[in-house]
Design an enzyme around this catalytic site. Structure first.
Site, PDB file in Angstrom:
ATOM      1  N   THR A   9      50.603  38.711  55.141  1.00 24.40           N
ATOM      2  CA  THR A   9      49.566  37.520  54.639  1.00 24.40           C
ATOM      3  C   THR A   9      48.662  38.528  53.379  1.00 24.40           C
ATOM      4  O   THR A   9      47.692  37.076  53.717  1.00 24.40           O
ATOM      5  CB  THR A   9      49.040  37.313  56.115  1.00 24.40           C
ATOM      6  OG1 THR A   9      48.576  38.576  56.428  1.00 24.40           O
ATOM      7  CG2 THR A   9      50.154  37.428  57.144  1.00 24.40           C
ATOM      8  N   LEU A  10      49.053  39.051  53.340  1.00 24.41           N
ATOM      9  CA  LEU A  10      48.139  39.642  52.424  1.00 24.41           C
ATOM     10  C   LEU A  10      48.365  39.483  50.317  1.00 24.41           C
ATOM     11  O   LEU A  10      47.888  39.753  49.099  1.00 24.41           O
ATOM     12  CB  LEU A  10      47.600  41.149  52.107  1.00 24.41           C
ATOM     13  CG  LEU A  10      47.070  41.380  52.919  1.00 24.41           C
ATOM     14  CD1 LEU A  10      46.854  43.013  53.073  1.00 24.41           C
ATOM     15  CD2 LEU A  10      45.162  40.867  52.949  1.00 24.41           C
ATOM     16  N   GLU A  82      44.272  46.059  59.051  1.00 28.18           N
ATOM     17  CA  GLU A  82      45.287  46.283  59.430  1.00 28.18           C
ATOM     18  C   GLU A  82      45.269  47.300  60.497  1.00 28.18           C
ATOM     19  O   GLU A  82      46.672  47.566  61.114  1.00 28.18           O
ATOM     20  CB  GLU A  82      46.635  47.801  57.977  1.00 28.18           C
ATOM     21  CG  GLU A  82      46.773  46.157  56.937  1.00 28.18           C
ATOM     22  CD  GLU A  82      47.651  45.108  56.606  1.00 28.18           C
ATOM     23  OE1 GLU A  82      47.885  44.913  58.005  1.00 28.18           O
ATOM     24  OE2 GLU A  82      47.958  44.389  56.199  1.00 28.18           O
TER      25      GLU A  82
END
Length: 155
Positions: A9-10, A82
């Protein structure tokens, strides 16, 4: 500066990409697109449909992602984001460079070269996760039909 390989998602075009360039989190510089030199299981799991790279080298597929150089402030932010060390661990992996960004021009990341970066992988997962479908390129909006739940949506 520390090199980080992001695969979920980054990445560019994904729901949390903006966090990589929020100055309040620190600094990040895109260096290159790359894929893991070894195969790993990249699965989509949990009730939030989160991408997880399982730290099981030799299984799964070679995973596509992006290499960034981050400062200490961004590294602390990413570790917190994270969930290091409980959800993910920072693991050093070998990567094959596919294409470098303009910022990588003065670095040694030539296409086809092998470099190293840290990746957020997990050794803590449900027993059935290794048998889930494996992906080589995560896309939150992909045809897998597993909608990613952003942190804001989870609250």
């Amino acid at each position: 500066m520390t090199r980080i390989f992001v695969y979920g998602t980054l990445k560019k075009g994904q729901p949390n990409y903006y966090r990589m360039f929020d100055g309040a989190n620190g600094k990040a510089q895109f260096l290159a697109s790359a894929l893991t030199a070894e195969r790993y299981p990249l699965v989509i799991a949990s009730k939030h449909n989160i991408p997880f790279l399982l730290n099981i080298p030799g299984q799964g597929r070679r995973v596509h992602g992006e290499i960034y150089e981050v400062d200490d402030e961004m590294l602390r932010f990413l570790d917190d984001f994270e969930g290091v060390p409980t959800l993910y661990q920072r693991t050093l992996v070998k990567l094959e460079v596919k294409a470098r960004g303009a910022e990588g021009e003065e670095k040694e990341e030539a296409p086809g070269s092998i470099t190293e970066a840290f990746v957020y992988s997990t050794t803590v997962y449900q027993p059935d996760w290794p048998s889930l479908p494996h992906y080589d390129n995560y896309d939150a909006y992909g045809d897998h039909g597993l909608e990613y739940a952003t942190r804001e949506a989870r609250d």
